[in-house]
Design a protein around this motif. Sequence first.
Motif, PDB file in Angstrom:
ATOM      1  N   SER A  31       0.873  -1.106   0.061  1.00  0.00           N
ATOM      2  CA  SER A  31       0.158  -0.095   0.033  1.00  0.00           C
ATOM      3  C   SER A  31       0.985   1.167  -0.137  1.00  0.00           C
ATOM      4  O   SER A  31       0.604   2.384  -0.613  1.00  0.00           O
ATOM      5  CB  SER A  31      -1.049   0.122   1.048  1.00  0.00           C
ATOM      6  OG  SER A  31      -1.722  -1.040   1.145  1.00  0.00           O
ATOM      7  N   ASP A  32       1.926   1.283   0.768  1.00  0.00           N
ATOM      8  CA  ASP A  32       2.920   2.270   0.760  1.00  0.00           C
ATOM      9  C   ASP A  32       3.496   2.638  -0.584  1.00  0.00           C
ATOM     10  O   ASP A  32       3.634   3.654  -1.018  1.00  0.00           O
ATOM     11  CB  ASP A  32       3.956   2.153   1.860  1.00  0.00           C
ATOM     12  CG  ASP A  32       3.529   2.221   3.277  1.00  0.00           C
ATOM     13  OD1 ASP A  32       2.357   2.819   3.374  1.00  0.00           O
ATOM     14  OD2 ASP A  32       4.204   1.633   4.168  1.00  0.00           O
ATOM     15  N   ALA A  33       3.732   1.512  -1.395  1.00  0.00           N
ATOM     16  CA  ALA A  33       4.643   1.739  -2.793  1.00  0.00           C
ATOM     17  C   ALA A  33       3.481   2.308  -3.564  1.00  0.00           C
ATOM     18  O   ALA A  33       3.897   3.211  -4.308  1.00  0.00           O
ATOM     19  CB  ALA A  33       5.171   0.323  -3.148  1.00  0.00           C
ATOM     20  N   ARG A  82       3.590   4.185 -15.279  1.00  0.00           N
ATOM     21  CA  ARG A  82       3.967   2.825 -15.305  1.00  0.00           C
ATOM     22  C   ARG A  82       4.350   2.551 -13.907  1.00  0.00           C
ATOM     23  O   ARG A  82       3.721   1.138 -13.573  1.00  0.00           O
ATOM     24  CB  ARG A  82       4.982   2.603 -16.468  1.00  0.00           C
ATOM     25  CG  ARG A  82       4.500   2.668 -17.684  1.00  0.00           C
ATOM     26  CD  ARG A  82       5.615   2.325 -18.732  1.00  0.00           C
ATOM     27  NE  ARG A  82       5.444   2.837 -20.059  1.00  0.00           N
ATOM     28  CZ  ARG A  82       6.206   3.901 -20.605  1.00  0.00           C
ATOM     29  NH1 ARG A  82       6.970   4.268 -19.945  1.00  0.00           N
ATOM     30  NH2 ARG A  82       5.767   4.325 -21.701  1.00  0.00           N
ATOM     31  N   LEU A  83       5.070   2.847 -13.274  1.00  0.00           N
ATOM     32  CA  LEU A  83       5.458   2.325 -12.065  1.00  0.00           C
ATOM     33  C   LEU A  83       4.403   2.513 -11.226  1.00  0.00           C
ATOM     34  O   LEU A  83       4.009   1.320 -10.020  1.00  0.00           O
ATOM     35  CB  LEU A  83       6.476   3.304 -11.432  1.00  0.00           C
ATOM     36  CG  LEU A  83       7.931   3.133 -12.231  1.00  0.00           C
ATOM     37  CD1 LEU A  83       8.750   4.327 -11.404  1.00  0.00           C
ATOM     38  CD2 LEU A  83       8.398   2.004 -11.988  1.00  0.00           C
ATOM     39  N   ARG A  88      -2.981  -8.060  -6.423  1.00  0.00           N
ATOM     40  CA  ARG A  88      -2.494  -9.528  -6.404  1.00  0.00           C
ATOM     41  C   ARG A  88      -2.393  -9.859  -4.820  1.00  0.00           C
ATOM     42  O   ARG A  88      -2.583 -10.947  -4.591  1.00  0.00           O
ATOM     43  CB  ARG A  88      -1.240  -9.656  -7.123  1.00  0.00           C
ATOM     44  CG  ARG A  88      -1.239 -10.024  -8.714  1.00  0.00           C
ATOM     45  CD  ARG A  88       0.284 -10.193  -9.086  1.00  0.00           C
ATOM     46  NE  ARG A  88       0.013  -9.767 -10.619  1.00  0.00           N
ATOM     47  CZ  ARG A  88       0.896  -8.892 -11.048  1.00  0.00           C
ATOM     48  NH1 ARG A  88       1.913  -8.317 -10.285  1.00  0.00           N
ATOM     49  NH2 ARG A  88       0.913  -8.860 -12.256  1.00  0.00           N
ATOM     50  N   ALA A  89      -1.847  -9.167  -4.108  1.00  0.00           N
ATOM     51  CA  ALA A  89      -1.503  -9.132  -2.608  1.00  0.00           C
ATOM     52  C   ALA A  89      -2.847  -9.406  -1.952  1.00  0.00           C
ATOM     53  O   ALA A  89      -2.923 -10.174  -1.097  1.00  0.00           O
ATOM     54  CB  ALA A  89      -0.626  -8.104  -1.991  1.00  0.00           C
ATOM     55  N   GLU A  90      -3.968  -8.442  -2.496  1.00  0.00           N
ATOM     56  CA  GLU A  90      -5.378  -8.530  -1.723  1.00  0.00           C
ATOM     57  C   GLU A  90      -5.990  -9.994  -2.411  1.00  0.00           C
ATOM     58  O   GLU A  90      -6.752 -10.455  -1.376  1.00  0.00           O
ATOM     59  CB  GLU A  90      -6.091  -7.245  -2.224  1.00  0.00           C
ATOM     60  CG  GLU A  90      -5.647  -6.203  -1.611  1.00  0.00           C
ATOM     61  CD  GLU A  90      -6.389  -4.931  -1.930  1.00  0.00           C
ATOM     62  OE1 GLU A  90      -7.186  -5.170  -3.098  1.00  0.00           O
ATOM     63  OE2 GLU A  90      -6.289  -3.790  -1.482  1.00  0.00           O
ATOM     64  N   SER A  91      -5.732 -10.400  -3.237  1.00  0.00           N
ATOM     65  CA  SER A  91      -6.387 -11.862  -3.792  1.00  0.00           C
ATOM     66  C   SER A  91      -5.780 -12.696  -3.435  1.00  0.00           C
ATOM     67  O   SER A  91      -6.406 -13.860  -3.463  1.00  0.00           O
ATOM     68  CB  SER A  91      -6.554 -11.531  -5.433  1.00  0.00           C
ATOM     69  OG  SER A  91      -5.308 -11.652  -5.941  1.00  0.00           O
ATOM     70  N   ALA A  92      -4.652 -12.810  -2.911  1.00  0.00           N
ATOM     71  CA  ALA A  92      -3.614 -13.995  -2.282  1.00  0.00           C
ATOM     72  C   ALA A  92      -4.315 -14.290  -0.976  1.00  0.00           C
ATOM     73  O   ALA A  92      -4.819 -13.570  -0.290  1.00  0.00           O
ATOM     74  CB  ALA A  92      -2.062 -13.679  -2.569  1.00  0.00           C
ATOM     75  N   ARG A 120      -1.302  -3.109  -9.642  1.00  0.00           N
ATOM     76  CA  ARG A 120      -1.396  -4.317 -10.046  1.00  0.00           C
ATOM     77  C   ARG A 120      -0.710  -5.445  -8.580  1.00  0.00           C
ATOM     78  O   ARG A 120      -1.516  -6.420  -8.379  1.00  0.00           O
ATOM     79  CB  ARG A 120      -0.719  -4.834 -11.201  1.00  0.00           C
ATOM     80  CG  ARG A 120      -1.488  -4.500 -12.416  1.00  0.00           C
ATOM     81  CD  ARG A 120      -0.888  -5.047 -13.626  1.00  0.00           C
ATOM     82  NE  ARG A 120       0.607  -4.745 -13.749  1.00  0.00           N
ATOM     83  CZ  ARG A 120       1.083  -3.544 -14.501  1.00  0.00           C
ATOM     84  NH1 ARG A 120       0.393  -2.656 -15.004  1.00  0.00           N
ATOM     85  NH2 ARG A 120       2.427  -3.463 -14.658  1.00  0.00           N
ATOM     86  N   ASP A 121       0.424  -4.891  -8.437  1.00  0.00           N
ATOM     87  CA  ASP A 121       0.876  -5.856  -7.197  1.00  0.00           C
ATOM     88  C   ASP A 121      -0.049  -5.672  -5.853  1.00  0.00           C
ATOM     89  O   ASP A 121      -0.203  -6.696  -5.118  1.00  0.00           O
ATOM     90  CB  ASP A 121       2.456  -5.114  -6.645  1.00  0.00           C
ATOM     91  CG  ASP A 121       3.370  -5.402  -7.885  1.00  0.00           C
ATOM     92  OD1 ASP A 121       3.064  -5.968  -8.442  1.00  0.00           O
ATOM     93  OD2 ASP A 121       4.576  -4.670  -7.794  1.00  0.00           O
ATOM     94  N   ARG A 122      -0.659  -4.564  -5.665  1.00  0.00           N
ATOM     95  CA  ARG A 122      -1.525  -4.456  -4.596  1.00  0.00           C
ATOM     96  C   ARG A 122      -2.906  -5.476  -4.782  1.00  0.00           C
ATOM     97  O   ARG A 122      -3.208  -6.072  -4.025  1.00  0.00           O
ATOM     98  CB  ARG A 122      -2.014  -3.075  -4.441  1.00  0.00           C
ATOM     99  CG  ARG A 122      -2.956  -2.784  -3.331  1.00  0.00           C
ATOM    100  CD  ARG A 122      -3.478  -1.614  -3.161  1.00  0.00           C
ATOM    101  NE  ARG A 122      -4.427  -1.285  -1.999  1.00  0.00           N
ATOM    102  CZ  ARG A 122      -5.008  -0.449  -1.922  1.00  0.00           C
ATOM    103  NH1 ARG A 122      -5.057   0.595  -2.731  1.00  0.00           N
ATOM    104  NH2 ARG A 122      -6.129  -0.254  -0.972  1.00  0.00           N
TER     105      ARG A 122
END
Length: 55
Positions: free
Chosen positions: A5-7, A40-41, A51-55, A47-49
């Motif tokens: 979330s911070d990223a 883009r970053l 993925r982390a929420e769905s894992a 997208r990383d967030r």
Amino acid sequence: MSAVSDALKDARTEYEQHLGACRQCRADAAPCAVAKHLWRLYNKARRDRLRAESA
């Protein structure tokens, strides 16, 4: 999950600060190459967030 979330927040903040400070971004209707890279970053962090929420 806090780091993800911070990223995301940091990437969004950097993008918005760049848009406000960059002369080219303010003058032109299109963002400059740096703004595109920062966006883009931000998208990658988003997208990383997700993925982390769905894992």
